[in-house]
Design an enzyme around this catalytic site. Sequence first.
Site, PDB file in Angstrom:
ATOM      1  N   SER A  44      79.467  13.385 -53.480  1.00 52.94           N
ATOM      2  CA  SER A  44      78.112  12.707 -53.868  1.00 52.94           C
ATOM      3  C   SER A  44      77.795  12.828 -55.276  1.00 52.94           C
ATOM      4  O   SER A  44      78.494  12.623 -56.225  1.00 52.94           O
ATOM      5  CB  SER A  44      76.878  12.789 -52.689  1.00 52.94           C
ATOM      6  OG  SER A  44      75.735  12.302 -52.912  1.00 52.94           O
TER       7      SER A  44
ATOM      8  N   HIS B  25      79.773   8.043 -53.057  1.00 49.06           N
ATOM      9  CA  HIS B  25      78.757   6.781 -52.485  1.00 49.06           C
ATOM     10  C   HIS B  25      77.739   6.421 -53.136  1.00 49.06           C
ATOM     11  O   HIS B  25      77.399   6.791 -53.938  1.00 49.06           O
ATOM     12  CB  HIS B  25      78.624   7.328 -50.906  1.00 49.06           C
ATOM     13  CG  HIS B  25      77.757   8.656 -50.826  1.00 49.06           C
ATOM     14  ND1 HIS B  25      77.539   9.071 -49.600  1.00 49.06           N
ATOM     15  CD2 HIS B  25      77.237   9.151 -51.721  1.00 49.06           C
ATOM     16  CE1 HIS B  25      76.548   9.984 -49.936  1.00 49.06           C
ATOM     17  NE2 HIS B  25      76.390  10.244 -51.282  1.00 49.06           N
TER      18      HIS B  25
END
Length: 207
Positions: free
Chosen positions: A111, A136
């Site tokens: 992330s 993501h």
Amino acid sequence: MYKNYNDVTESPRNALIPMVVEQTAKGERSYDIYSRLLKERVIFLTGQVEDHMANLVVAQLLFLESENPDQDISIYINSPGGAVTAGMSIYDTMQFIKPDVSTVCMGQACSMGAFLLAGGAKGKRFCLPSARVMIHQPLGGFQGQASDIQIHAQEILKIKNTLNERLAFHTGQEMATIERDTDRDNFMSADQAVAYGLVDGILSQRG
């Protein structure tokens, strides 16, 4: 005295930080291991990316720039990700300061951790062989009136677009590719991260 306490809120871990004793002209001097490595221009970015940790990392970057604006800084990353705003404060400082910032993933960079890994100086972004990288789209949750929920949803979409634009810039991927590949959790091995452009190489040993 160099200071680097990324986990001061976690006293059990803090109590186990090794100390390094050095001989100087004025006698012995002791450092915690992170402070000693900071003298070598090494910063550790570990654990959840949140405001307190981000402030410490930003302070260390600015301090090392003031010490020597022409010498590289290394950030070692082992992070599951965290708050976008905290991560962006680190990212913007990395781009702002004069020294090149080399990034190295050990363990995981997920992330926001992956975003910071990719944001290192071109040609100076690395993974260790067993590292995992995950990209993501940003996550968000909000409760309240429908109009407020709509406002926050629009803001998340703006943030998503900003992050995707920066990832496209740092990786060389097309924007459409980034949008597709960040739609869900997308895990990569070290080799895959190199192929994708998130990092420039794999470090198996020094030298």
